[in-house]
Design a protein around this motif. Sequence first.
Motif, short mmCIF file in Angstrom:
data_model
loop_
_atom_site.label_atom_id
_atom_site.label_comp_id
_atom_site.label_asym_id
_atom_site.label_seq_id
_atom_site.Cartn_x
_atom_site.Cartn_y
_atom_site.Cartn_z
N LEU A 74 0.81 -1.28 -0.12
CA LEU A 74 -0.08 0.00 0.08
C LEU A 74 0.98 1.23 0.03
O LEU A 74 1.54 1.55 0.84
N THR A 75 0.83 2.09 -0.90
CA THR A 75 1.59 3.07 -1.22
C THR A 75 1.42 4.26 -0.14
O THR A 75 2.02 5.31 -0.02
N ALA A 76 0.12 4.26 0.41
CA ALA A 76 -0.10 5.31 1.47
C ALA A 76 0.70 5.12 2.64
O ALA A 76 1.03 6.06 3.47
N ASN A 77 1.36 3.88 2.82
CA ASN A 77 2.10 3.69 3.96
C ASN A 77 3.62 3.29 3.63
O ASN A 77 4.51 3.67 4.54
N CYS A 78 3.91 2.80 2.54
CA CYS A 78 5.29 2.03 2.20
C CYS A 78 5.56 2.37 0.88
O CYS A 78 4.74 2.06 -0.09
N ILE A 79 6.66 2.89 0.36
CA ILE A 79 6.89 3.04 -1.22
C ILE A 79 8.47 2.62 -1.33
O ILE A 79 9.34 2.40 -0.53
N ALA A 80 8.55 2.43 -2.72
CA ALA A 80 9.97 2.28 -2.98
C ALA A 80 11.04 3.28 -2.80
O ALA A 80 10.14 4.35 -2.96
N PRO A 81 11.82 3.05 -2.31
CA PRO A 81 12.97 4.51 -1.73
C PRO A 81 12.97 5.41 -2.88
O PRO A 81 13.32 4.98 -3.81
N ALA A 85 9.80 11.40 -4.51
CA ALA A 85 10.12 12.74 -5.17
C ALA A 85 9.55 12.75 -6.58
O ALA A 85 9.51 13.71 -7.17
N GLY A 86 8.43 11.74 -6.85
CA GLY A 86 7.85 11.70 -8.09
C GLY A 86 6.52 11.12 -7.93
O GLY A 86 5.76 11.41 -6.88
N THR A 87 6.38 10.01 -8.85
CA THR A 87 5.08 9.16 -8.39
C THR A 87 5.66 7.98 -7.56
O THR A 87 6.44 7.35 -7.91
N ALA A 88 4.81 7.75 -6.58
CA ALA A 88 5.01 6.83 -5.54
C ALA A 88 4.94 5.31 -6.25
O ALA A 88 4.08 5.40 -6.92
N VAL A 89 5.80 4.50 -5.92
CA VAL A 89 5.90 3.09 -6.53
C VAL A 89 5.51 2.24 -5.32
O VAL A 89 6.46 2.05 -4.44
N ALA A 90 4.98 1.32 -5.68
CA ALA A 90 4.60 0.12 -4.67
C ALA A 90 5.75 -0.81 -4.54
O ALA A 90 6.22 -1.19 -5.59
N ILE A 91 6.01 -1.40 -3.52
CA ILE A 91 6.88 -2.51 -3.50
C ILE A 91 6.33 -3.74 -3.15
O ILE A 91 4.82 -3.74 -3.32
N THR A 92 6.73 -4.97 -3.56
CA THR A 92 6.16 -6.15 -3.60
C THR A 92 6.30 -6.52 -1.99
O THR A 92 7.12 -6.36 -1.25
N SER A 93 4.95 -7.04 -1.48
CA SER A 93 4.71 -7.16 -0.24
C SER A 93 5.62 -8.78 0.01
O SER A 93 4.85 -9.86 -0.08
N VAL A 95 9.20 -10.69 2.09
CA VAL A 95 10.14 -10.76 3.05
C VAL A 95 11.41 -10.36 2.17
O VAL A 95 11.83 -11.10 1.19
N GLY A 96 12.27 -9.38 2.73
CA GLY A 96 13.76 -8.88 2.02
C GLY A 96 13.48 -7.77 1.18
O GLY A 96 14.23 -7.16 0.76
N GLN A 97 12.30 -7.30 0.97
CA GLN A 97 11.91 -5.88 0.11
C GLN A 97 12.29 -4.81 0.85
O GLN A 97 12.07 -4.84 2.11
N ILE A 98 12.87 -3.85 0.36
CA ILE A 98 13.28 -2.68 0.96
C ILE A 98 12.22 -1.39 0.74
O ILE A 98 11.80 -1.33 -0.30
N PHE A 99 11.90 -0.72 1.83
CA PHE A 99 11.04 0.12 1.54
C PHE A 99 11.28 1.58 2.34
O PHE A 99 12.02 1.47 3.21
N GLN A 100 10.48 2.80 2.04
CA GLN A 100 10.61 3.82 2.61
C GLN A 100 9.32 4.05 3.25
O GLN A 100 8.33 4.03 2.77
N ALA A 101 9.38 4.31 4.83
CA ALA A 101 8.21 4.43 5.48
C ALA A 101 7.57 5.75 5.08
O ALA A 101 8.26 6.74 5.23
N VAL A 102 6.22 5.97 4.77
CA VAL A 102 5.44 7.18 4.63
C VAL A 102 5.15 7.65 5.88
O VAL A 102 5.23 8.72 6.24
#
Length: 591
Positions: A74-81, A85-93, A95-102
């Motif tokens: 959910l890009t409302a909470n977690c986005i690709a690092p 700065a542009g269009t938020a990109v969702a990560i794959t849910s 284990v091991g995925q890296i994300f930036q907390a919104v």
Amino acid sequence: MAVIKAQASGNWSATGTWSGGVVPTLNDTVYANGFTVALDQSIDLTGSTVDTSGSFIPGQIYMIVSLGTTNFALTANCIAPGTNAGTAVAITSAVGQIFQAVNAGTATTGTARRMGALLNYVNTPLTIATGGGFTLSANWNITGAYIQAGSANCLTVSAAASSTLAGCRATGSAVTLSTRAIAFSSSGTLTLNGIVATGGRVTGTTTANGAHAIESTSASGTVAFTNASTVAGGSSSFAYGFNNNSTGTVTATSGTVTGGSGGSSTFGLNNASTGTVTVTSTTLTGGIGTTSYSLNNASTGSVTITSSTLTGGSQAQANGLNNASTGTVTVTSSTVTGGSNTNASGIQNASTGTVTITSSTLTGGSGSSAYGLNNASTGTVVSIGDITATNSANGLASDNTSASVKVSGSLIGSANGFPAVYASKFLIDPTPTTAKFRQAKNGSTTYSDFFTADNSLGQAAITDVRFGTVYASGALTGVAYIPAAGSVALGVPVDATTGTATLTAQNVRDAIGLATANLDTQLAAIPTAAGNASAVRTELAPELTEITEVHAIHGLDIANALTVTPTSRTSGAITQAITGDGTTNTVVTRV
């Protein structure tokens, strides 16, 4: 603290550089915030603290530890690092995925580990500006940092700095072209120990404006990937994992180099100029994007690969290695295999460059025309080692009559008839040793094998061939000594016949030196043991008598006791007279 931003340009160790006056340390995600921070000490940002969804720190970089009931996509909470700065990109849910907390996230049970980071992109909710960066101009080291570019290069390594980045990640920009997570221009050595370098997400159009993870513009410095480092192209065009943009040296040992996951020309490693690349004990694989080469030798540089594996990728033209111009590629003691999609060759020699392969194998892939090696133009290829075709692709292809191709080794065609080498012309030089040529017969299961003369397959061992006999087209000479039939027992197989020798009485007589008379008569004339004993006793009778008398006169004869008086000694028939005064002398005489 966990998210820290610079408030002024200055040294890393100065408290005045940082908002809140706290120097970053373990677990901290650090933003340049438009300022330039000079590293004046070694830093360790390794993250270990695990947070649960609902308590995530906004702006912090995380790695998913467990999913629980959390939807991390959910890009409302977690986005690709960096994509904020542009269009938020969702990560794959996963284990091991890296994300930036919104934000803090939903109050669910998923967990994630904090990652220390060096960032220079914007984060509006946190009042963080884009730009600025971090500089390293002396011999300081960095441990455990996730490094990603924003609108400018994030980490610049310059002057004569020789540093080690251990356990770090470098990622190209998500939104801005012509930026690098790490820009290296030092004349020293940058050792990347166990690093993961991945090209960015923003789509470039040239090497110059691509969002590379790491780029070297050093003319004399060295970048060394060590200890299971991973270098991969990005997910958008011209986003390289590493770009060697000058005459410097690059080494990769015991690692992985992979083409990108999207776009086109997303190379794992690009040798853009006249630099030198040396790869040892490393796996190189084309990616899943079109022309997503694992390694691209773009100009006149040289690439040396030893004890490694090169494989084409799973997308069209995703070569394991591409020699694009007049550069030189040398491969030794390695395995080269085509990929699983069309024209995804293990190696492509695209122009007039030279590829030399020694003590290595070339094998076609499962994709159509996914050659082990494709000599696509007028380049030069020398291959010493076995070449094998599959039912989809030749081991080596070269269809230009002006090309120079020399091979030496076994040439193994596929079951359906693809030859090992598909070429307008090629030479076999030097002469292969213990090699074979295989060609299909019925197009599905049977084939014919043709062997070089020195091949022992189907040939008798030299120890089983008569001494001096030359066979196998002159390549082998027998060493076995075969006795004549007359020297072998009658009826025993020898050579192409049987033995003729028999054992007679005369043979035995001759052997033991006996006359021709009847053997039994001669043996009967030989004395018996008893006779021999009697003759010995007769011959020794005087001596035996003397022994008996000595035995008696010493009192050893039980039947005749020894009697001694002052004047005599007597035992049986033996008597001795004793004279003298008994004090100064005594004389004993036999009577």
